[in-house]
Scaffold this active site. Structure first.
Site: not given
Length: 582
Positions: A239-242
């Site tokens: 989960l990128d840059a979540v």
């Protein structure tokens, strides 16, 4: 209706009610719950996933790579990557993180135009599925933002169609003074739309426009994307840059409770759909904030150990492991069902925010200046009162470890391998960047071409040049990959290196960094001790309590260790893995 289905419905309904409790929806949360389960194809489930279960062990090792880290003239890059994995990683590395392989407009893939397609410059879904059939595949869910060239955002500009209400906006007179960001560009992007001028929220860049999860249609769109990825064999979701997912004007808009609840919901859905799938949160933030993404073993299965790269590099360039030890001693053991994801290098740089509070400002500046002297670049972030602070160091790890704070020296190769023997011994799952496996140096040509600091560590290898380099035993690339594979092959056979096995940090002074690992069944112990300095050091075997009458063996040197000798001398950057089972 099965009991498991009813329980899942209640869980999803609870998550949705919590997420949207302050939002006026145009539908009931019961209807939204049914839409969520239908989208994920979970209208009926036979049983719930087993809680606190580890779907990983010491054999797990993740290779981090772009889809086009290896290119050639005859085939598309994903096919070359698959061949490389089969030829050089098959028996050592069982998982691969292919960084965003979708059509994109900037940031080397992290400004996604179309989440449902494979970038045709890389290959197609058949190539992705072929890799996922042989390796556990990690993919990015770039969930905070998408490309300004995406169909969604083009519909936002038009004012109609799917995506027209997907994006976060603010007003120029809103209080945005507390917003935490990793960039120094203006937060708001003025955009002319069919509904007038809008100020679009852009946490990262003006080509990366932030999505608005206050609209449940955005959540449903990403659940549909997750379902597609699961169907294509994806088992690990990054989960990128979540941390930036949910925004509220007048707050920091990072790590908000709604963000954590969204992650709990996504984990619930993913593990009900595929029980051994894993959710990983990418939260490049101070250490204690990062730890919060474990939740109560109900958010991320794995969290990135973001403090490890700056602290380990600092240890090896200063020759003192004080701060690395202090940090590890403060880290709680991961509960069953969760694990740390350890890495030293990645497609990004060496993040400095996770070192804040662990290194002081002078020590961070010393690290930054040392890396700059080794050819690295520095990326900055906006801080309080209009100040700039170093956000990350951009440099290839092989070059970052070419010397110490006193300058380059002859120990670069040994120092580089020492970093990895330490990482491989730590509690958690190791992630190995392809350019560390290949000992790739700084790519100044790419940096000059793109003018983006991160490009320095995103080299693209020509397939034939790489084959030639690996065939020539005199090159750093050939030497390192052979030694790295040997270390990995040793690691994956040791139950004491299970990601959730017991770990204690040893007190051996500033120049010797030591860990004791014990297998879950308590049968195997491994003492990992590394000389982190450029001078020989003496290890007093009494300090690690080797039991007399037990046979001990150094796995790396492949020779017995006799407690009766009392002492061992470790060469600069030498590591020993001393075990009772071999």
């Amino acid at each position: 209706m099965t009991a498991a289905t009813e329980h899942l419905q209640q869980r999803v309904l609870h998550h949705l009610n919590t997420i949207y409790r302050d939002i006026e929806l145009n539908q009931s949360t019961v209807i939204l719950m049914q839409r969520v389960l239908d989208t994920m194809r979970l209208a009926r489930v036979a049983q719930a996933p087993e809680p606190f279960y580890n779907h990983w062990d010491q054999s797990d090792m993740v290779l981090i790579t772009y889809g086009d880290s290896i290119i050639g003239k005859d085939e598309q890059p994903l096919k070359y990557l698959h061949k490389f994995l089969d030829e050089h990683c098959k028996d050592s590395i069982n998982s691969v993180h292919i960084l965003p392989f979708f059509p994109y407009s900037s940031d080397d893939g992290f400004a996604v135009i179309d989440y449902s397609s494979v970038n045709d410059a890389l290959g197609d879904w058949q190539d992705i599925e072929a890799i996922s059939s042989d390796y556990r595949l990690m993919t990015d869910l770039v969930i905070n933002h998408c490309s300004s060239r995406s169909p969604w955002f083009q519909n936002f500009i038009k004012g109609s169609g799917v995506g027209s209400d997907y994006f976060m906006t603010a007003e120029l007179d809103d209080d945005l003074s507390q917003v935490v960001r990793p960039r120094i560009s203006p937060l708001l992007r003025e955009t002319e739309t069919g509904d007038g001028v809008k100020q679009v929220w852009c946490t990262f860049s003006h080509d990366q426009v932030d999505l608005d999860f206050r609209n449940p249609e955005v959540l449903l769109a990403f659940i549909s994307i997750i379902r597609q990825y699961l169907d294509s064999g994806v088992k690990l979701f990054r989960l990128d840059a979540v941390a930036f997912l949910w925004k509220i004007v007048g707050t920091s808009s990072i790590n908000l409770p709604q963000t954590h609840e969204c992650i709990r919901l996504l984990r619930c859905l993913i593990e009900h759909a595929v029980p051994d799938a894993v959710v990983i949160t990418e939260t490049n933030i101070p250490n204690q904030q990062n730890l919060s993404y474990f939740g109560n073993a109900n958010e991320a299965h794995w969290i990135y150990n973001f403090s490890l790269p700056p602290l380990l590099v600092n240890t090896l360039v200063t020759g003192n492991c004080r701060y690395l030890k202090q940090w590890l001693m403060s880290m709680p053991p991961a509960q069953n069902g969760t694990a740390y994801f350890n890495f030293i290098a990645s497609h990004d740089g060496i993040g400095l925010r996770p070192a804040e509070g662990l290194l002081n400002e002078d020590e961070i500046n010393q690290l930054v200046n040392t890396m700059a002297s080794f050819g690295g670049c520095v990326s900055w972030r906006a801080a309080e009162h209009g100040q700039r602070k170093p956000y990350e160091i951009n440099i290839a790890l092989y070059d970052a470890l070419q010397g110490t704070i006193n300058g380059p020296d002859r120990w670069g190769e040994q120092r580089f391998l020492c970093a990895h023997t330490i990482m491989f011994a730590l509690e958690g799952v190791p992630g190995l960047y392809i350019h560390s496996l290949l000992a790739t140096g700084n790519d100044y040509e790419k940096l000059k071409h793109t003018q983006h600091n991160r490009s320095i560590n995103r080299h693209r290898w020509d397939e034939q040049l790489l084959a030639d380099a690996l065939a020539d035993e005199r090159t750093q690339h050939s030497k390192i990959i052979k030694q790295m594979r040997r270390l990995i092959d040793l690691r994956i056979k040791q139950p004491a290196f299970h990601p959730n096995a017991t770990q204690f940090t040893l007190q051996l002074g500033g120049q010797l960094f030591g860990l004791w690992r014990q297998s879950l069944d308590r049968r195997q112990s491994v003492f990992s001790v590394s000389n982190v300095s450029d001078e020989p050091q003496t290890l007093n075997l009494g300090d690690i309590n080797l039991i007399e009458g037990t046979d001990w063996f150094d796995l790396i040197a492949q020779k017995p260790v006799l407690p009766s000798r009392l002492e061992m001398e470790l060469a600069p950057y030498q590591t020993v893995w001393i075990t009772n089972i071999f």
